[in-house]
Design a protein around this motif. Structure first.
Motif, short mmCIF file in Angstrom:
data_model
loop_
_atom_site.label_atom_id
_atom_site.label_comp_id
_atom_site.label_asym_id
_atom_site.label_seq_id
_atom_site.Cartn_x
_atom_site.Cartn_y
_atom_site.Cartn_z
N GLY A 148 58.34 12.96 56.15
CA GLY A 148 57.96 12.83 54.75
C GLY A 148 56.84 11.83 54.57
N GLN A 149 56.93 10.70 55.25
CA GLN A 149 55.87 9.69 55.23
C GLN A 149 54.54 10.31 55.64
OE1 GLN A 149 55.98 5.87 55.31
NE2 GLN A 149 53.80 5.77 55.78
N ALA A 150 54.53 11.01 56.75
CA ALA A 150 53.29 11.61 57.27
C ALA A 150 52.78 12.72 56.36
CB ALA A 150 53.52 12.14 58.68
N LEU A 151 53.70 13.52 55.81
CA LEU A 151 53.31 14.63 54.94
C LEU A 151 52.66 14.13 53.66
CD1 LEU A 151 53.32 17.56 53.94
CD2 LEU A 151 55.71 17.26 53.27
N ALA A 156 44.97 17.54 57.80
CA ALA A 156 46.35 17.22 58.22
C ALA A 156 46.46 15.90 58.99
CB ALA A 156 46.97 18.34 59.04
N GLU A 157 45.39 15.12 59.05
CA GLU A 157 45.47 13.79 59.66
C GLU A 157 46.00 12.79 58.64
OE1 GLU A 157 41.97 13.88 63.07
OE2 GLU A 157 41.61 12.80 61.20
N PHE A 158 46.89 11.91 59.09
CA PHE A 158 47.36 10.86 58.18
C PHE A 158 46.48 9.63 58.30
CE2 PHE A 158 50.41 10.89 61.87
CZ PHE A 158 49.98 9.73 62.49
N THR A 159 46.66 8.71 57.36
CA THR A 159 45.76 7.55 57.25
C THR A 159 46.43 6.29 57.79
OG1 THR A 159 46.46 6.78 55.06
CG2 THR A 159 44.92 8.64 55.12
N ASP A 160 45.90 5.14 57.37
CA ASP A 160 46.43 3.86 57.83
C ASP A 160 47.88 3.65 57.42
OD1 ASP A 160 45.34 3.74 55.15
OD2 ASP A 160 45.58 1.57 55.19
N ASP A 161 48.33 4.29 56.33
CA ASP A 161 49.72 4.12 55.87
C ASP A 161 50.70 4.48 56.99
OD1 ASP A 161 49.57 4.52 52.39
OD2 ASP A 161 47.85 4.73 53.70
N ILE A 165 50.95 6.50 47.64
CA ILE A 165 52.04 6.92 46.76
C ILE A 165 52.77 8.11 47.39
CG2 ILE A 165 52.59 7.92 44.49
CD1 ILE A 165 50.22 6.23 43.39
N GLY A 166 52.01 9.03 47.96
CA GLY A 166 52.63 10.18 48.64
C GLY A 166 53.46 9.77 49.83
N ALA A 167 52.95 8.83 50.64
CA ALA A 167 53.70 8.38 51.82
C ALA A 167 55.03 7.77 51.42
CB ALA A 167 52.86 7.37 52.61
N MET A 168 55.01 6.92 50.39
CA MET A 168 56.23 6.23 49.98
C MET A 168 57.22 7.20 49.34
SD MET A 168 54.77 2.56 48.52
CE MET A 168 53.80 3.26 47.19
N ALA A 169 56.75 7.98 48.38
CA ALA A 169 57.63 8.89 47.65
C ALA A 169 58.21 9.97 48.55
CB ALA A 169 56.86 9.52 46.49
N THR A 170 57.38 10.55 49.39
CA THR A 170 57.83 11.67 50.21
C THR A 170 58.69 11.20 51.37
OG1 THR A 170 55.77 12.77 49.55
CG2 THR A 170 57.07 13.86 51.22
N ASP A 180 52.38 18.24 63.42
CA ASP A 180 52.63 18.08 64.86
C ASP A 180 51.39 18.43 65.68
OD1 ASP A 180 55.25 17.20 64.67
OD2 ASP A 180 56.10 19.21 64.81
N ALA A 181 50.78 19.57 65.35
CA ALA A 181 49.66 20.07 66.14
C ALA A 181 48.45 19.13 66.05
CB ALA A 181 49.27 21.47 65.66
N VAL A 182 48.18 18.63 64.85
CA VAL A 182 46.99 17.81 64.64
C VAL A 182 47.18 16.38 65.14
CG1 VAL A 182 45.55 16.76 62.85
CG2 VAL A 182 46.14 19.18 62.71
N ASN A 183 48.37 15.81 64.90
CA ASN A 183 48.58 14.40 65.19
C ASN A 183 49.35 14.14 66.49
OD1 ASN A 183 47.55 13.20 62.54
ND2 ASN A 183 49.04 14.71 61.81
N GLN A 184 49.79 15.21 67.17
CA GLN A 184 50.54 15.08 68.43
C GLN A 184 51.73 14.13 68.27
OE1 GLN A 184 49.58 16.97 71.36
NE2 GLN A 184 48.50 17.93 69.66
N LEU A 185 52.58 14.45 67.28
CA LEU A 185 53.67 13.55 66.91
C LEU A 185 54.86 13.65 67.87
CD1 LEU A 185 53.66 14.17 63.05
CD2 LEU A 185 52.55 12.34 64.33
#
Length: 335
Positions: free
Chosen positions: A12-15, A57-62, A284-289, A310-315
């Motif tokens: 959820g954080q990453a999404l 689909a890349e996440f940021t510093d959060d 806000i999205g990282a925290m709420a989701t 998963d594909a983009v960030n190799q999680l």
């Protein structure tokens, strides 16, 4: 079941982060004019000076900093060691060249510069009120039980201290972490949200360092705003105009809590609403989701969203979830 909820919180954080990245720090009117409606992953526009470094689909510093926190917890066998947390965040920042890009908040940038110069975390003032502690705290919420609120607040304050020590920043991080932790326990949203103002008040008043307005009252205002609004669009507009969607903890944490409520706790709907809000959309999205993900578990995350993340960030969130659950169980056994 707890491991599935922890996994849901991490995804959820990453999404919320990745979906909100393209519109981050743009005014609501510009988000609408440029994107129309964001309901899928998009690359950061070249003209967005905060998002232009990130692809689809890349996440940021959060989320990067949330994983730094998780890595530091794993390195220290579940113990919270501020200097190790600071070292992990600094390593990420240097690897990403964050000091020369428009991605670090002002409070974090000052703190990380001091850490880079060799100053120990305990000597840093870090009295800023921005949301850098709250945006990365979800892994800590996954690990910490909520049985002793004062101990919970102290632990969150310790983990926040490499970049944020102010009463407001710590209270905001406590709110997000506590909501995630209660969700991991299986508590329902209504029970959680009813308790959040009192949790926020206790955390903010425990060690007063600023003249900030009350986070507890701002959360109550945000919830009242969305519940009394005439439809989703009106609710989002009023949140943006009345509660605020900026980088301040006071605005963004209250806004995040209200968006969990507005989305009916659905993580996918929540991430989309956050992305279209305007302001600090990725945070806000990282925290709420993250909260929504903890409430519903990994099964609540749209499989297509998960697959692309998963594909983009190799999680490898399964490894993090297993470790955080192990540390949580250790702490629960002692309580």
């Amino acid at each position: 079941m707890k491991e599935q909820r922890i996994l849901g919180a991490l995804y959820g954080q990453a999404l919320g982060d990745a979906l909100g990245m393209p519109s981050e720090l743009w005014p609501r009117a510009r988000v609408k004019a440029h994107f129309g409606w964001i309901d899928r992953f998009l690359p950061g526009p070249a003209e967005n000076t905060a998002a232009c470094y990130f692809g689809r689909a890349e996440f940021t510093d959060d989320t990067s900093m949330a994983l730094c926190l998780a890595d530091a917890l794993i390195e220290c066998d579940g113990n919270i060691v501020p200097d190790v947390i600071g070292r992990h965040i600094l390593k990420w920042a240097q690897g990403f060249d964050a000091f020369n890009k428009n991605v670090l908040g002002p409070t974090s940038k000052i703190a990380l510069n001091a850490i880079r110069d060799g100053k120990p975390v305990r000597e840093l003032e870090n009295n800023g009120v921005t949301n850098g502690a709250a945006m990365r705290v979800s892994p800590l919420g996954c690990m910490l039980p909520t049985g002793d609120l004062d101990a919970f607040i102290d632990a969150v304050a310790l983990a926040s201290s490499p970049t944020h020590k102010s009463d407001l920043a710590v209270a905001g991080a406590v709110v997000i972490a506590w909501a995630v932790s209660r969700a991991v326990d299986g508590a329902g949203w209504q029970e959680i949200v009813d308790a959040l103002p009192a949790v926020a008040r206790h955390a903010q008043e425990k060690r007063i360092t600023t003249f900030s307005a009350s986070l507890a009252l701002r959360i109550e205002l945000a919830i009242k705003t969305v519940r009394e609004a005439n439809g989703v669009e009106s609710a989002c507009e009023q949140l943006y105009q009345l509660v605020g969607a900026g980088t301040s903890t006071l605005e963004s944490v209250a806004c995040a809590v209200a968006l969990v409520d507005l989305a009916g706790t659905d993580p996918n709907r929540c991430a989309i609403l956050c992305a279209n809000l305007g302001g600090d959309t990725d945070t806000i999205g990282a925290m709420a989701t993250a909260i929504c993900g903890a409430l519903h578990g990994i099964a609540g995350i749209n499989p297509e969203f998960k697959q692309e993340l998963d594909a983009v960030n190799q999680l490898d969130f399964q490894r993090y979830a297993a470790a955080l659950l192990h540390f949580r169980q250790q702490r629960e056994a002692v309580c």
